[in-house]
Design an enzyme around this catalytic site. Structure first.
Site, short mmCIF file in Angstrom:
data_model
loop_
_atom_site.label_atom_id
_atom_site.label_comp_id
_atom_site.label_asym_id
_atom_site.label_seq_id
_atom_site.Cartn_x
_atom_site.Cartn_y
_atom_site.Cartn_z
N GLY A 217 0.82 -1.20 0.00
CA GLY A 217 0.00 0.00 0.00
C GLY A 217 0.86 1.25 0.00
O GLY A 217 1.93 1.31 -0.60
N SER A 218 0.39 2.26 0.70
CA SER A 218 1.04 3.57 0.63
C SER A 218 2.40 3.63 1.29
O SER A 218 3.12 4.62 1.10
CB SER A 218 0.12 4.63 1.23
OG SER A 218 -1.03 4.80 0.42
#
Length: 489
Positions: A217-218
């Site tokens: 993810g981020s």
């Protein structure tokens, strides 16, 4: 008459030669492989007759052997078994070995070549053979803090000392009690192994380092940011596009920001601000601009796709999609820029990313064994910190540090703030299986001006918060607890 006899004799001779070659191959050339095969219980039967060395954390044995009145001679037992199981593993007469019990078996059993003098002394004196003690790098306070903070949620926590690579905490949940597998009752040990193998949540899976990998993810936006800064075309203040949505190529669907929000009313923002608020569209667009090869090269500079890493337990390689996959097209690069699609990482890998940034761009080889001592407590092996690779330049590392400070000070990671301590961090909320809650991530280091600990946390499917989870709300407080334990120790 002689001709048939000669043919039979020739066939018999060939068979004898084949048997001799086969036996020699098995007994000599494959001896070590077969001896170290965890399924080879004969080796373990033999080793149970010896005093197996302890596995030690901060001076206390978390795995030890004691004499018992049965045919095996010694019983292996584990203190705080579930807490340390992802590190110690198990030593079982039926089920083999795992983790440190497997990776350091030669020393623990006393069979290592460097212990030959101790074995010789034992033969001369008639003393009971003893294995060496293996002292770990684990910080018990950090390990306990990670365990407590993760609670009943599924996930993992890894903490590393950036300057050395020493692993300070390694927790995986759900966990298991190695004592049930160490039973001398083969029926009980087999039943325990079968029960754990079929248990909900796969408790014997070491989520921190092996087997299951996750979309980062981020948190992967650190890698994308590093690629941009390393290109020389960007600084933290470079203004980049940040549209409300980005259409996927050849699709009617578009990528949105978390919660459908707009990152900027102007449709653009600085690279530093994009990381601070974790703007998806900005980093997706940046990933495409940089290109698939640049992202892959930077990911590999942080250790992705390194198949040879051991700590000394075997580590599953994190992965950036290759050119021959469908994820290398523009749509795949859009997803890769924000750590989605086919990008996969272990918690250890993301801790290594933060540790490299904290250590002026130099990534140190992670390790869990500090020292090995013989039965007389003399050091027979000590792990020296080893430079693994240069992930980014020192100037890029400094820029990333300042950007990560913004994430914690007034961005998506404020839950990791610590009074009087500058914390650098990055949140992540990673989509995985459609219809399931996202994974919550956080990776960080502290203090930012003198890094002592780098941490990565994953909470599977948002943990107790479910679909409402974010990395900042769920994972960041866990990382904070671990960092506090290290800094206050």
């Amino acid at each position: 008459m002689n001709h048939p006899l000669r043919r039979v004799a020739t066939v018999v001779l060939v068979m004898f030669l084949a048997l001799m070659v086969s036996t020699t191959w098995i007994q000599f050339f494959r001896a070590e492989t077969l001896d170290n095969d965890p399924r080879n219980v004969r080796t373990i039967y033999r080793e149970y007759d010896n005093y197996r060395g302890p596995i030690v954390v901060a001076g206390d044995a978390v795995a030890s052997s004691a004499p018992v009145d049965d045919p095996f001679g010694f019983q292996r037992s584990y203190t705080d078994g579930p807490l340390y199981a992802p590190v110690t593993g198990y030593f079982s007469v039926v089920n083999g070995t795992s983790e440190i019990e497997s990776a350091e078996n030669d020393y623990l059993s006393g069979e290592a070549s460097s212990l030959w003098l101790d074995r010789l002394t034992g033969l001369v004196t008639g003393e009971q053979p003893q294995g060496a003690s293996v002292e770990l790098t684990i910080d018990p306070a950090a390990q306990q803090a990670a365990w407590d903070a993760l609670g009943d949620q599924r996930g993992a926590v890894v903490a590393i000392e950036p300057a050395t690579g020493r692993v300070l905490a390694l927790v995986s949940k759900p966990s298991y009690d190695p004592n049930t597998l160490a039973s001398h009752d083969s029926g009980e040990a087999s039943a325990a192994f079968q029960e754990l193998s079929n248990a909900d949540g796969d408790p014997m899976s070491n989520r921190a380092i092996r087997g299951k990998t996750y979309p980062p993810g981020s948190t992967f936006k650190l890698v994308t940011s590093a690629a941009a800064l390393e290109s020389g075309d960007y600084t933290p203040e470079t203004v980049i596009p940040a549209p409300d949505t980005i259409p996927y190529p050849q699709s009617s669907q578009s990528m949105q920001n978390f919660g459908g929000i707009s990152c900027s009313p102007s449709g653009e923002m600085t690279l530093a601000d994009a990381l601070r608020i974790s703007c998806n569209t900005a980093f997706a667009d940046l990933g495409v601009t940089l290109g698939d090869d640049a992202l892959r090269d930077q990911a590999e500079d942080f250790g992705f796709d390194d198949d040879g890493l051991t700590i000394p337990m075997r580590v599953t390689a994190s992965h950036f999609p290759t050119n021959d996959t469908e994820e290398s097209d523009e749509g795949g690069t859009l997803r890769a820029g924000i750590g989605q699609g086919a990008v996969r990482a272990t918690p250890l890998q993301m801790a290594m990313v933060s540790a490299a940034i904290a250590n002026d761009g130099v990534q140190m080889a992670p390790y869990t064994v500090e020292t090995v001592r013989n039965p007389d407590l003399d050091v027979v092996r000590k792990t020296d910190p080893r430079r693994l690779r240069t992930s980014v330049s020192s100037s890029t590392a400094e820029d990333l540090t300042q950007m990560m400070l913004g994430v914690v000070q007034n961005g998506s990671g404020t839950s990791a703030q610590m009074p009087g301590v500058q914390v650098a961090g990055k949140t992540g909320t990673a989509e995985n299986v459609p219809g399931e809650a996202p994974h919550a991530w956080f990776t960080s280091f502290a203090p930012a001006d003198d890094p002592q600990v780098a941490v990565a946390v994953i909470v599977e499917n948002g943990g107790s918060s479910g679909s409402e989870a974010t990395g900042g709300a769920v994972a960041a407080p866990i990382a904070k607890a671990v960092m506090e334990a290290v800094l206050n120790g």
